[in-house]
Structure formats: C-alpha cells, structure tokens
Design an enzyme around this catalytic site. Structure first.
Site, mmCIF file in Angstrom:
data_model
loop_
_atom_site.group_PDB
_atom_site.id
_atom_site.type_symbol
_atom_site.label_atom_id
_atom_site.label_comp_id
_atom_site.label_asym_id
_atom_site.label_seq_id
_atom_site.Cartn_x
_atom_site.Cartn_y
_atom_site.Cartn_z
ATOM 1 N N ASP A 1 0.841 -1.207 0.000
ATOM 2 C CA ASP A 1 0.000 0.000 0.000
ATOM 3 C C ASP A 1 0.879 1.261 0.000
ATOM 4 O OD1 ASP A 1 0.844 -0.169 2.614
ATOM 5 O OD2 ASP A 1 -1.148 -0.004 3.514
ATOM 6 N N GLU B 1 9.292 -3.996 10.480
ATOM 7 C CA GLU B 1 9.733 -2.730 9.878
ATOM 8 C C GLU B 1 10.274 -1.802 10.962
ATOM 9 O OE1 GLU B 1 6.931 -0.871 7.222
ATOM 10 O OE2 GLU B 1 8.114 0.976 7.085
ATOM 11 N N GLU C 1 -1.340 -5.373 8.933
ATOM 12 C CA GLU C 1 -0.518 -4.670 9.923
ATOM 13 C C GLU C 1 -1.173 -4.765 11.297
ATOM 14 O OE1 GLU C 1 0.218 -0.602 8.783
ATOM 15 O OE2 GLU C 1 0.994 -1.171 6.809
HETATM 16 O O1 KIV Z 1 3.590 -1.088 1.627
HETATM 17 C C1 KIV Z 1 4.787 -1.425 1.643
HETATM 18 O O2 KIV Z 1 5.552 -1.179 0.705
HETATM 19 C C2 KIV Z 1 5.280 -2.120 2.815
HETATM 20 C C3 KIV Z 1 6.761 -2.248 2.953
HETATM 21 C C4 KIV Z 1 7.339 -0.977 3.445
HETATM 22 C C5 KIV Z 1 7.141 -3.386 3.820
HETATM 23 O O3 KIV Z 1 4.522 -2.529 3.642
#
Ligand code: KIV
Length: 264
Positions: free
Chosen positions: A44, A180, A113
């Site tokens: 996203d 992250e 998440e």
């Molecule tokens: O949306 C994304 O690109 C991510 C990465 C930063 C792991 O979740």
C-alpha cells in the site's frame, strides 16, 4: 511455477536469505521476476510512490485489487503478496471478504498490519486457505497513533510485547512475519524465536529475508531517504541488473550493512 511458501520456509531452515521488493505494475514485476527476486509485495506504499499521498491511508481495496492484477499478469516466477489497505480488516468478516478480493485478483498471500488483535482473523483466513504475513514494528497505517515514522520496540516492554505478538500470530497461523524499523537485536531475537520466515526492512542483517520499496532500491523519488535504504541503480546499467544486484547483496548478507541498521 512461482516460488512457494514451502520453499521460503526451507530457505529459513537452511539459513539462505531470500529477497522481496515491492511491485505495482506488470513491467516492473516482470523485470524483478527475471532478476530472481523470490517474492513481490504489492504494497500500500503505492499510495505514496504512485499516487503522491503523504501516507498509505488513502489507498482503497479497489486500488489494491487493480495493482495486484497488474503485477500478477507480469510475473509468473515470484510469490505475490498483497497488502490489505487501511480499515479493510477491522472485523473478521471484513477481513475475510477483502482478503478474498485480493486472492481473486492474483495474490498468493495477504499482509496485515498489527499485533495479537489480528489472531482471530488470521486463524479464520488460515482455515479458508489464505496464507498471511503479519506486519509488526513500524506499521505505517497507524502513523497517526505512532506519532510519525519511527523505530519501534526500543523499550524492554515494547520489545517483549513485539516478541509476544509474533509468537501469538505464528500460533494463530501466520506464515510470515514482517518487521519494519526494529532494532537489530530485537529483530534477531524474533527471527530466532519463530519458526516462520521473518522479512525485515530497517531491521538489520539477521532476518530471514529483506524487503525494499522498489523506488528506493532504484534510487527514484524526491526527499530524504530513510537510513535503511540503498540505491542499487548506481552501479547497474539496467533496472533488471539493479534488481539482480539487490538480490545478490541480500543473499551474500552484504545488505543491509551496519549503516542501514538501527543498532540501539
Ligand atoms: O507497503 C509497503 O511497501 C510495505 C513495505 C514498506 C514493507 O509494507
């Protein structure tokens, strides 16, 4: 046949790192696949790098399904993971319905998440045959709660909570964990304490895999670059060569180096 989750789990057991990049369209997905990148994330982050927003919050399910389809049509080699966007998995029912849309669009697994509160959704997805990656640490959809894009898990209590969340979500059926912006030592501890592969971004060199946003590894975009980013285009003469250089650096554990990590 694309890379499978079973292969990635075997790579963890053998101590062979694998690499992940984001992709949002067919052409870049093709180039990354030809360069041997094992896994593509339809992130996203597209809200920021494609759409120009200052966060991932405006991204919709329609956006994610559209870009997942584009990536799928361009790549037959890599495992494709799609992000469930902001507020698309707040209840188990919403989570199942929206995960179904991404799987129908071409994803092989979805990413959510959050911590232990996701356990029931992950359990139900696993029952329905949908593999899941649980994203811990800096979770950009919660940027307003977190007060910015900051390293997470710095206090003993926060570190303990993250380890506990990782274990709980593995028990619930998560197939992968993504960390992250997490201190190197904590990321190593989590990696050693779960049996599923752990993918890191800004989480040091000891995770089972690395992920970078495609634009960052190709040196595209404006503004200050995060510490954990490396531009692989500098010494490459094509985009495919830059993806291959990234893959090689991850496999040989030359990336991430000390300067890309948070050694707190
Ligand atoms: O949306 C994304 O690109 C991510 C990465 C930063 C792991 O979740």
């Amino acid at each position: 046949m694309p890379v499978s989750l079973t292969q990635l789990k075997e790579m963890k057991q053998k101590g062979t790192p694998f690499c992940v990049t984001t992709a949002y369209d067919a052409t870049f997905a093709y180039e990354a696949g030809e360069a041997g990148i094992e896994m593509l994330l339809v992130g996203d982050s597209l809200g920021m790098v494609l759409q120009g927003h200052d966060s991932t919050l405006p991204v919709t399910m329609e956006d994610m399904a559209y870009h997942t389809g584009c990536v799928k049509r361009g790549n037959q080699n890599s495992l494709i993971m799609a992000d469930m966007p902001f507020m698309s998995y707040g209840t188990v029912d919403a989570c199942l319905e929206n995960a179904g849309k991404l799987m129908r669009a071409g994803a092989h697994l979805v990413k959510l998440e959050g911590g232990a509160w996701l356990a029931e959704s992950i359990r139900q997805l696993a029952r329905q045959g949908v593999p899941v990656c649980a994203h811990l640490g800096l979770t950009p959809q919660s940027v307003n709660k977190l007060g910015g894009y900051k390293v997470q898990g710095k206090s003993d209590a926060a570190a303990e909570q993250m380890l506990e969340d990782a274990r709980t979500l593995e028990m619930a059926g998560a197939d992968l964990i993504l960390l992250e912006c997490v201190p190197t030592r904590l990321a190593q501890k989590i990696t050693e304490n779960v049996s599923v592969p752990v993918i890191g971004i800004g989480a040091g060199p000891h995770t089972d895999a690395q992920v970078l946003v495609m634009h960052d590894l190709l040196g595209l975009g404006r503004g200050r670059r995060p510490k954990f980013v490396k531009n692989f285009m500098v010494e490459s003469d094509s985009i495919q060569a830059a993806f291959a250089a990234y893959a090689m650096a991850v496999r040989s554990r030359q990336f991430p180096a000390e300067e890309h990590s948070f050694n707190l």
